[in-house]
Design a protein around this motif. Structure first.
Motif, short mmCIF file in Angstrom:
data_model
loop_
_atom_site.label_atom_id
_atom_site.label_comp_id
_atom_site.label_asym_id
_atom_site.label_seq_id
_atom_site.Cartn_x
_atom_site.Cartn_y
_atom_site.Cartn_z
N MET A 232 0.83 -1.19 0.00
CA MET A 232 0.00 0.00 0.00
C MET A 232 0.87 1.25 0.00
SD MET A 232 -3.20 0.93 2.51
CE MET A 232 -2.21 0.78 3.99
N LEU A 233 0.50 2.20 -0.85
CA LEU A 233 1.17 3.48 -0.92
C LEU A 233 0.16 4.56 -0.54
CD1 LEU A 233 3.47 5.48 -1.81
CD2 LEU A 233 2.44 5.38 -4.10
N VAL A 234 0.50 5.37 0.45
CA VAL A 234 -0.38 6.45 0.89
C VAL A 234 0.42 7.74 0.93
CG1 VAL A 234 -1.89 7.34 2.69
CG2 VAL A 234 -1.77 4.87 2.27
N LYS A 235 -0.05 8.75 0.24
CA LYS A 235 0.54 10.08 0.28
C LYS A 235 -0.57 11.09 0.52
CE LYS A 235 4.58 9.33 -2.71
NZ LYS A 235 5.32 9.81 -3.91
N GLY A 236 -0.33 12.02 1.42
CA GLY A 236 -1.35 13.01 1.70
C GLY A 236 -0.76 14.25 2.31
N GLU A 237 -1.56 15.30 2.31
CA GLU A 237 -1.16 16.54 2.96
C GLU A 237 -2.40 17.28 3.43
OE1 GLU A 237 -0.69 20.01 -0.26
OE2 GLU A 237 0.78 18.39 -0.54
N ILE A 238 -2.25 18.00 4.53
CA ILE A 238 -3.31 18.83 5.07
C ILE A 238 -2.78 20.25 5.18
CG2 ILE A 238 -4.84 19.26 7.03
CD1 ILE A 238 -4.73 16.30 7.67
N ASN A 239 -3.52 21.20 4.66
CA ASN A 239 -3.11 22.60 4.66
C ASN A 239 -3.97 23.40 5.63
OD1 ASN A 239 -1.22 22.18 2.45
ND2 ASN A 239 -3.03 22.06 1.14
N GLU A 240 -3.35 24.32 6.33
CA GLU A 240 -4.10 25.17 7.24
C GLU A 240 -5.08 26.03 6.46
OE1 GLU A 240 -2.47 26.96 10.76
OE2 GLU A 240 -0.50 26.16 10.25
N ASP A 241 -6.26 26.16 7.03
CA ASP A 241 -7.31 26.93 6.39
C ASP A 241 -8.30 27.36 7.47
OD1 ASP A 241 -8.63 27.38 3.45
OD2 ASP A 241 -10.20 26.94 4.93
N PRO A 242 -8.90 28.54 7.35
CA PRO A 242 -9.89 28.97 8.36
C PRO A 242 -11.01 27.97 8.57
CG PRO A 242 -9.30 30.81 6.95
CD PRO A 242 -8.64 29.59 6.36
N LEU A 243 -11.45 27.28 7.50
CA LEU A 243 -12.51 26.29 7.64
C LEU A 243 -12.05 25.13 8.52
CD1 LEU A 243 -15.24 25.04 6.92
CD2 LEU A 243 -14.21 24.15 4.83
N LEU A 244 -10.79 24.74 8.36
CA LEU A 244 -10.24 23.64 9.16
C LEU A 244 -10.07 24.06 10.61
CD1 LEU A 244 -9.13 20.72 8.77
CD2 LEU A 244 -6.86 21.75 8.59
N ASN A 245 -9.53 25.26 10.82
CA ASN A 245 -9.20 25.72 12.18
C ASN A 245 -10.43 26.13 12.98
OD1 ASN A 245 -6.56 25.39 11.34
ND2 ASN A 245 -6.28 27.54 10.84
N LYS A 246 -11.41 26.70 12.32
CA LYS A 246 -12.57 27.25 13.03
C LYS A 246 -13.78 26.32 13.04
CE LYS A 246 -10.52 31.21 13.83
NZ LYS A 246 -10.14 31.62 15.22
N ILE A 247 -13.88 25.41 12.06
CA ILE A 247 -15.08 24.59 11.93
C ILE A 247 -14.78 23.10 12.13
CG2 ILE A 247 -17.00 23.94 10.43
CD1 ILE A 247 -17.11 26.85 11.28
N LEU A 248 -13.90 22.55 11.32
CA LEU A 248 -13.70 21.10 11.30
C LEU A 248 -12.83 20.61 12.45
CD1 LEU A 248 -13.22 20.63 7.45
CD2 LEU A 248 -15.33 20.48 8.80
N LEU A 249 -11.73 21.32 12.73
CA LEU A 249 -10.81 20.92 13.79
C LEU A 249 -10.50 22.13 14.66
CD1 LEU A 249 -8.30 18.73 11.71
CD2 LEU A 249 -10.15 17.91 13.17
N ARG A 250 -11.51 22.65 15.29
CA ARG A 250 -11.37 23.95 15.99
C ARG A 250 -10.41 23.90 17.16
NH1 ARG A 250 -16.16 24.53 20.18
NH2 ARG A 250 -16.93 22.39 20.27
N LYS A 251 -10.15 22.70 17.75
CA LYS A 251 -9.27 22.62 18.92
C LYS A 251 -7.80 22.40 18.54
CE LYS A 251 -12.86 21.03 22.08
NZ LYS A 251 -13.25 20.01 23.08
N VAL A 252 -7.53 22.25 17.23
CA VAL A 252 -6.15 22.11 16.78
C VAL A 252 -5.54 23.49 16.58
CG1 VAL A 252 -4.65 21.26 14.95
CG2 VAL A 252 -6.59 19.88 15.71
N GLU A 253 -4.45 23.78 17.28
CA GLU A 253 -3.86 25.11 17.22
C GLU A 253 -2.83 25.23 16.10
OE1 GLU A 253 -2.30 26.04 21.01
OE2 GLU A 253 -4.24 26.02 22.03
N LYS A 254 -2.18 24.12 15.72
CA LYS A 254 -1.12 24.20 14.72
C LYS A 254 -1.00 22.87 14.01
CE LYS A 254 3.74 25.44 14.05
NZ LYS A 254 5.00 25.86 14.71
N LEU A 255 -0.77 22.94 12.69
CA LEU A 255 -0.56 21.74 11.87
C LEU A 255 0.82 21.80 11.24
CD1 LEU A 255 -3.97 21.31 9.99
CD2 LEU A 255 -3.01 19.75 11.69
N ASP A 256 1.50 20.66 11.19
CA ASP A 256 2.79 20.57 10.53
C ASP A 256 2.76 19.27 9.73
OD1 ASP A 256 5.33 20.76 9.64
OD2 ASP A 256 6.29 20.43 11.58
N THR A 257 2.49 19.35 8.42
CA THR A 257 2.39 18.15 7.59
C THR A 257 3.30 18.25 6.40
OG1 THR A 257 0.58 19.06 6.28
CG2 THR A 257 -0.01 17.84 8.27
#
Length: 268
Positions: free
Chosen positions: A243-268
């Motif tokens: 299995m090969l898996v590649k992915g990335e998550i980018n900071e975005d107001p929708l992610l920080n305020k709505i989907l993952l509001r308790k996450v303060e910082k992402l490093d991917t």
């Protein structure tokens, strides 16, 4: 049929000798899906359905269907009088439904093409508006809307799926957050899985030499092996799963305020 879980009344006929011919009238009264499916989020189901059809085979079937979801509840939110209709001629036709109350407004139009080898379906869902808090899907007052289009071709073992989401928007605390376009594709065979998702917030690529259920089972075994004292065993006839898996998550107001509001910082 009367059980402790509810009442089902059904009458009709089915023949499949020289040609297909059927008719059915079904009425379900207060059936306790939470007990049947062992899921307490599901409420009692009341449904009435009429369908009839005939044809030389499934590829050339003529069929009519009228169904009414009289009552259903999900997480105590009631859905009442949801109507669904289908009209199939020579194995091809449309299935439509629409629903609107003070917290949910949507329409669904789909096209179906029956085929004994490789059926096809196209879906257009217009979620005009939804109040996620009142629907029991969020603890905050979030409103959303989007348009989903999806195409399917194949069967349960080999299939292609293409899906897009457009006009996605979330509104919270008088601020608007845009989802951006989402494109997802999936290709599955008995020895192949390929998945690709692209959006401004997240990108994912997954490739495997096994069907989804096989590589999911293999991943579970792999994770469990870290918590077991037993040495993992591999059958000589068992094909190794790659299995090969590649992915990335980018900071975005929708992610920080709505989907993952308790996450303060992402490093991917």
């Amino acid at each position: 049929l009367i059980t402790s879980q509810g009442i089902v009344n059904a009458k009709g006929h089915w023949t499949n000798e020289e040609r297909i011919d059927f008719l059915a009238d079904v009425e379900i009264k207060e059936y306790k899906l939470n007990e049947l499916l062992k899921n307490e989020a599901l409420g009692a189901l009341s449904l009435s359905l009429h369908t009839n059809g005939s044809g030389e085979d499934i590829n050339h079937l003529d069929m009519d269907l009228d169904a009414n979801l009289n009552h259903f509840a999900f997480k105590d939110y009631p859905i009442n009088d949801l109507k669904l209709t289908a009209k199939i001629e020579d194995g091809k036709g449309d299935l439509t439904t629409a629903y609107k109350d003070k917290n949910l407004d949507l329409t669904l139009d789909s096209y179906i093409e029956f085929d004994s080898v490789s059926p096809q379906a196209s879906l257009h869902l217009n979620l005009i508006g939804a109040n996620l808090k009142n629907l029991g899907l969020s603890d905050r007052d979030i409103r959303t809307a989007l348009v989903l289009d999806a195409d399917f071709e194949g069967n349960k073992n080999n299939y292609d799926i293409i899906a897009t989401i457009g006009d996605g928007v979330f509104v919270y605390d008088d601020r608007t957050y845009l989802l951006g376009d989402v494109l997802a594709t999936a290709y599955v065979e008995s020895d192949t899985t390929s998945l690709w998702v692209d959006n401004k917030i997240a990108r994912l690529r997954l490739e495997s030499n096994a069907a989804p259920e096989t590589f999911v089972s293999s991943v579970r075994k792999y994770i469990r092996s870290y918590f077991s004292r037993k040495e993992p065993t591999i059958s000589q006839n068992e094909k190794p799963v790659k299995m090969l898996v590649k992915g990335e998550i980018n900071e975005d107001p929708l992610l920080n305020k709505i989907l993952l509001r308790k996450v303060e910082k992402l490093d991917t």
